[in-house]
Motif scaffolding. Structure first.
Motif, short mmCIF file in Angstrom:
data_model
loop_
_atom_site.label_atom_id
_atom_site.label_comp_id
_atom_site.label_asym_id
_atom_site.label_seq_id
_atom_site.Cartn_x
_atom_site.Cartn_y
_atom_site.Cartn_z
N LEU A 14 4.54 8.60 59.91
CA LEU A 14 3.65 9.59 60.28
C LEU A 14 3.72 10.61 59.69
O LEU A 14 4.73 11.38 59.49
CB LEU A 14 3.26 9.89 61.74
N ASN A 15 2.82 11.24 58.67
CA ASN A 15 2.94 12.19 57.80
C ASN A 15 1.58 13.04 57.70
O ASN A 15 0.81 12.87 56.84
CB ASN A 15 3.43 11.79 56.44
N ALA A 16 1.39 14.10 58.65
CA ALA A 16 0.43 15.07 58.55
C ALA A 16 0.85 16.31 58.79
O ALA A 16 2.22 16.54 59.15
CB ALA A 16 -0.60 14.69 59.81
N PRO A 17 0.33 17.36 58.55
CA PRO A 17 0.89 18.91 58.52
C PRO A 17 1.38 19.17 59.97
O PRO A 17 2.56 19.86 60.07
CB PRO A 17 -0.68 19.81 57.92
N GLN B 83 4.56 14.46 62.48
CA GLN B 83 5.44 13.90 61.52
C GLN B 83 6.22 12.92 62.40
O GLN B 83 6.69 13.34 63.61
CB GLN B 83 6.28 14.76 60.33
N GLY C 113 5.03 17.02 67.00
CA GLY C 113 3.66 17.53 67.06
C GLY C 113 3.72 18.92 67.50
O GLY C 113 4.15 19.33 68.41
N GLY D 136 0.85 23.98 61.14
CA GLY D 136 1.44 22.86 60.96
C GLY D 136 2.85 23.06 61.35
O GLY D 136 3.32 24.05 61.93
#
Length: 150
Positions: free
Chosen positions: A4-7, A10, A41, A47
């Motif tokens: 999972l790679n979001a600002p 992850q 999170g 972020g």
């Protein structure tokens, strides 16, 4: 292995052992576990690179005490006992490192299953968080932020 790679979130779920040292933009996950999930999170709308309040969650295989199966036709398994409380969870192994320049100043507080800080159970700082065998939740905070004491 799923990453999972979001600002603001992850992590990785699956065979972490096969992934080796998993380097994501804001964190590194290292674990010898073949079935696990590790996700961070941000809780404050920022972020992970700037957040002052991050929840780190860890999970692995679980089953109820007494859960049992037997071999059924066509190689399937039939559940013979759904089990009972307490639930058994595989012990966690590995570590999480946040890549931020201020990681060593971010405090890490282990939490119980209800999100309450475990008294006297500090886990150091975010420069390297060793995963504790029975702890599923950690609150990573900057100065002034903290979890509710138990």
């Amino acid at each position: 292995l799923l990453t999972l790679n979001a600002p603001a979130a992850q992590g990785a779920v699956g065979n972490l052992k096969s992934g080796g040292k998993l380097s994501l933009p804001d964190m590194v996950i290292e674990s010898p576990m073949e079935v696990a999930g590790v996700v961070a999170g941000a809780l404050d709308g920022e972020g992970l690179a700037k957040s002052g309040k991050i929840l780190l969650q860890v999970m692995s295989e679980e089953k109820a005490t007494g859960f049992a199966t037997k071999l059924a036709p066509k190689g399937h398994l039939e559940i013979t006992d759904i089990g009972r409380d307490p639930w058994l969870v595989r012990s966690y192994e590995g570590s999480v490192t946040f890549k931020r320049g201020d990681a060593s100043s971010l405090e890490v507080q282990p939490l119980d299953a209800n999100g309450v800080a475990l008294k006297g159970a500090a886990a150091g700082n975010a420069a390297r968080i060793p995963l504790q065998p029975g702890t599923s939740y950690y609150l990573v905070t900057g100065k002034g932020e903290q979890a509710a004491p138990r």
